[in-house]
Design a protein around this motif. Sequence first.
Motif, PDB file in Angstrom:
ATOM      1  N   ILE A 177       0.841  -0.640  -0.183  1.00 50.31           N
ATOM      2  CA  ILE A 177      -0.230   0.180   0.161  1.00 50.31           C
ATOM      3  C   ILE A 177       1.007   1.894  -0.094  1.00 50.31           C
ATOM      4  N   ALA A 178       2.157   1.557   0.715  1.00 50.28           N
ATOM      5  CA  ALA A 178       2.644   2.403   0.444  1.00 50.28           C
ATOM      6  C   ALA A 178       3.638   2.506   0.051  1.00 50.28           C
ATOM      7  N   GLY A 179       3.987   2.103  -1.295  1.00 56.81           N
ATOM      8  CA  GLY A 179       4.454   1.467  -2.084  1.00 56.81           C
ATOM      9  C   GLY A 179       5.747   1.370  -2.252  1.00 56.81           C
ATOM     10  N   LYS A 180       6.291   0.532  -1.157  1.00 59.27           N
ATOM     11  CA  LYS A 180       7.743  -0.208  -0.751  1.00 59.27           C
ATOM     12  C   LYS A 180       7.593  -1.750  -1.416  1.00 59.27           C
ATOM     13  N   ALA A 181       7.429  -2.129  -1.535  1.00 60.30           N
ATOM     14  CA  ALA A 181       7.536  -3.520  -2.432  1.00 60.30           C
ATOM     15  C   ALA A 181       5.817  -2.990  -3.867  1.00 60.30           C
TER      16      ALA A 181
END
Length: 252
Positions: A177-181
């Motif tokens: 969700i946070a764009g880290k994966a």
Amino acid sequence: MKRAFACGALMLAAAAAQADQLDDILARGALRVATTGDYLPFSGKRADGGYQGLDIDMAEDLARSLGVKLEWVPTSWPNLMRDQAAGAFDIAMSGISISLERQKRALYSISYLNDGKTPIVRCENAARFQTLAQLNQPQTRLVVNPGGTNERFAKSRLKDANLTVFPDNTQIFQQIIAGKADAMVTDAVETRYQQKLHPELCALHPDQPFDFSQKAYLLPNDWRWKAWVDQWLAQRKQDGFFDEISAKWLGK
């Protein structure tokens, strides 16, 4: 006197040989159930420290059916088989996939759910990660939880992806969700559940997963105990109880 002592010793040895897991549970008056608490909809930790999920409800019914109290044994995916080998629990109930590697060392109940691995991604990236070939690229930031079949699948089928093993399975979807994966490949049933919780996430083709697996309960190497659990589970599937619990947690 010596002969009487020898006979007594033989009788004790015979009684010990006949003792089994079911006898131990009934004598103890308690069923020790191992669960991870990090894998909803099967097993999740509540804010009050208790557990919730499909397998939690089933464990409570199993203890009731035996007429004993329920004792939770916290475990983790990396430690599950070590705990099994140490005799730490009577049964593990946590959305466990049947694995041929695990089955070399333990028994499983009959299966209660068919499943398979499939991706979950942010919805705007759904077209990019439909296939194994699309996922298996160096630029794909793949995240996975440690110690279970998800990690084994990623390391065997997605070797070229940029893989991060994230230690907290309760927070792993926040990484996407946070764009880290970019993606996680996990059980289809979990992807369906998580997309309900998080509208930003989309389960990709959960009805057509990359492979086939089944959920079952992990047991010590005791065939009488397995037969009892199998019969209990078969009855619960036949009398509608399992369908009721499944509808509650899986929506079907």
